[in-house]
Design a protein around this motif. Structure first.
Motif, PDB file in Angstrom:
ATOM      1  N   GLY A   1       1.562   2.242 -11.854  1.00  0.00           N
ATOM      2  CA  GLY A   1       0.906   2.442 -10.573  1.00  0.00           C
ATOM      3  C   GLY A   1      -0.336   3.308 -10.696  1.00  0.00           C
ATOM      4  O   GLY A   1      -0.950   3.432 -11.762  1.00  0.00           O
TER       5      GLY A   1
ATOM      6  N   GLN B   1       6.582  -6.706  -3.675  1.00  0.00           N
ATOM      7  CA  GLN B   1       6.779  -5.362  -3.143  1.00  0.00           C
ATOM      8  C   GLN B   1       6.108  -4.320  -4.029  1.00  0.00           C
ATOM      9  O   GLN B   1       5.475  -3.375  -3.526  1.00  0.00           O
ATOM     10  CB  GLN B   1       8.268  -5.042  -3.003  1.00  0.00           C
ATOM     11  N   ARG B   2       6.233  -4.482  -5.357  1.00  0.00           N
ATOM     12  CA  ARG B   2       5.612  -3.517  -6.268  1.00  0.00           C
ATOM     13  C   ARG B   2       4.099  -3.550  -6.122  1.00  0.00           C
ATOM     14  O   ARG B   2       3.434  -2.505  -6.093  1.00  0.00           O
ATOM     15  CB  ARG B   2       6.011  -3.827  -7.712  1.00  0.00           C
TER      16      ARG B   2
ATOM     17  N   GLU C   1       2.375  -4.392  -3.450  1.00  0.00           N
ATOM     18  CA  GLU C   1       1.992  -3.815  -2.164  1.00  0.00           C
ATOM     19  C   GLU C   1       2.131  -2.301  -2.166  1.00  0.00           C
ATOM     20  O   GLU C   1       1.349  -1.596  -1.509  1.00  0.00           O
ATOM     21  CB  GLU C   1       2.839  -4.437  -1.052  1.00  0.00           C
ATOM     22  N   GLU C   2       3.111  -1.770  -2.907  1.00  0.00           N
ATOM     23  CA  GLU C   2       3.259  -0.316  -3.017  1.00  0.00           C
ATOM     24  C   GLU C   2       2.031   0.302  -3.679  1.00  0.00           C
ATOM     25  O   GLU C   2       1.526   1.343  -3.240  1.00  0.00           O
ATOM     26  CB  GLU C   2       4.509   0.027  -3.830  1.00  0.00           C
TER      27      GLU C   2
ATOM     28  N   GLU D   1      -1.033   0.146  -1.354  1.00  0.00           N
ATOM     29  CA  GLU D   1      -0.942   1.159  -0.304  1.00  0.00           C
ATOM     30  C   GLU D   1      -1.280   2.544  -0.842  1.00  0.00           C
ATOM     31  O   GLU D   1      -1.987   3.327  -0.196  1.00  0.00           O
ATOM     32  CB  GLU D   1       0.454   1.158   0.307  1.00  0.00           C
ATOM     33  N   ASP D   2      -0.784   2.858  -2.046  1.00  0.00           N
ATOM     34  CA  ASP D   2      -1.062   4.150  -2.665  1.00  0.00           C
ATOM     35  C   ASP D   2      -2.556   4.301  -2.933  1.00  0.00           C
ATOM     36  O   ASP D   2      -3.171   5.332  -2.604  1.00  0.00           O
ATOM     37  CB  ASP D   2      -0.273   4.268  -3.970  1.00  0.00           C
TER      38      ASP D   2
END
Length: 402
Positions: free
Chosen positions: A119, A154-155, A157-158, A161-162
């Motif tokens: 990330g 989902q990963r 989109e996380e 967003e971060d």
């Protein structure tokens, strides 16, 4: 049909797969020569790899190949039927952040790479800060190695967003997220069947369609004079139009003298034209005899700021520090003047890769635009007068009310 050119830069933390992404982009767009590909395949086999290591297409220095990292900025040129590209492949290590500043300073788009497993990390935030500082018009967040997280939406989109939270804090105007797998080729040149939940463009598709040249065209006309050509009694002023457009008949101002006159002729590549657009290299003729020389600037539209006090955001590039009281040269477009460092935002000195707000006092006035208005005429570098070494890159902050 006219084929335009996009200059873009890549940035990413160590081991995010940036060199592989660039290699995949070149390979899948068929921009790799046969002998280059054969050399990569041979080197990959010697390493015991069945598939060609596409990162070897971009890591040109011996130290880069031996260490498996990118050290210097590598410029790559390739083209598709829709557009030409100039790519600045920049390093990921924190100690080479200055190289990203160099590569992204002329880019219209920056690709910031993120490993889907890790990330957003500190270096991602640093690269985003540099992109914001340099006012790069377009930013792509390429979330790489999606194959190693099972292509999970989902990963992705996380991470988006971060990154969006940091982008908002930095003042980035926006960014385009693209989930990719450089190793496999997902969403690099062709859209991926593994991520049917993603409805956006593949990376190359976005690079081919993003608008280019809008910043320089929309800005006020700025023409730094590089050379004076005398043909008998006629003088031509030659250089590259930094921003905006100039037309025969335009009323213009010559800086720093402040004298006004009219354009009576424009030549582009030796051919008379009625109008010229940035970033064309041109020569112009003026209606009146004016004392115009290299380093002067001919302008039209909104007036630039003529000042001897410069406030700027800066990135220090040199190994030697920059200190308050240092005497430097400021090179701005085609003009170079002496200056002294007056303030470093409270710091005693700047060291390599430091980002800070600085204040300079120049011996002679400079014609500046705010960097957010015009990158070409808002940018400058500081030079050591003793040996000519480049010290610092600066982006002017001009108070429009002043």
């Amino acid at each position: 049909m006219t084929v335009d050119t996009l200059r873009f830069a890549t940035a990413g933390s160590v081991d995010d797969g940036k060199s592989t992404l660039v290699g995949r982009l070149l390979h899948d767009s068929k921009s790799v020569l046969t002998d280059q590909l054969e050399a990569v395949e041979h080197a990959s086999r010697n390493r015991g790899q069945d598939a060609p290591d596409l990162a070897l297409l971009t890591d040109g220095l011996r130290a880069e190949r031996e260490q498996g990292i990118t050290i210097d900025v590598a410029y790559r040129y390739f083209a598709t039927p829709r557009r030409r590209f100039i790519l600045a492949d920049t390093p990921g290590h924190v100690q080479y952040t200055r190289n990203m500043v160099t590569g992204a300073s002329t880019a219209e788009l920056t690709i910031i790479l993120v490993d889907a497993r890790n990330g957003v990390v500190e270096q991602t935030r640093r690269h985003a800060a540099v992109a914001a500082l340099l006012q790069v018009p377009w930013v792509v967040l390429a979330v790489n190695k999606m194959d190693l997280v099972d292509y999970e939406q989902q990963r992705f989109e996380e991470i988006v967003e971060d990154f969006a939270g940091h982008a908002a804090e930095l003042g980035l105007p926006g960014f385009t997220p693209v989930p990719v797998s450089a190793l496999v080729g997902d969403n690099v040149v062709e859209r991926s069947a593994h991520m049917d939940w993603y409805e956006g463009p593949a990376l190359l598709e976005f690079l081919e369609t993003v608008p280019v040249g809008t910043e320089a065209a929309d800005a006020p006309a700025r023409f730094p004079v590089q050379y004076v050509i005398r043909d008998g009694e006629v003088r031509y002023y030659a250089g590259q139009l930094a921003s905006g457009s100039l037309r025969v008949g335009d009323r213009v101002t010559v800086h720093p003298s402040g004298e006004t006159t009219e354009i009576t002729g424009i030549d582009v590549l030796g051919t008379a034209q009625q109008v010229a657009y940035a970033p064309q290299s041109i020569s112009v003729r003026l209606a009146d005899e004016r004392d115009v020389s290299r380093g002067d600037m001919i302008t039209a539209g909104a007036s630039p700021t003529l000042t001897r006090t410069i406030t700027a955001n800066a990135c220090h590039l040199a190994d030697r520090p920059l200190r308050i009281g240092d005497r430097v040269l400021v090179r701005h477009t085609t003009r170079t003047v002496r200056a002294i460092v007056k303030d470093l935002a409270g710091a005693a000195e700047l060291t390599t890769n430091d980002l800070a707000r600085i204040t300079l006092h120049t011996a002679d006035p400079l014609t500046l635009d705010d960097y957010t208005t015009c990158r070409r005429t808002g940018a400058f570098i500081l030079i050591d007068p003793a040996d000519g070494a480049t010290l610092t890159a600066g982006m002017a902050v001009v108070d429009s009310a002043g």
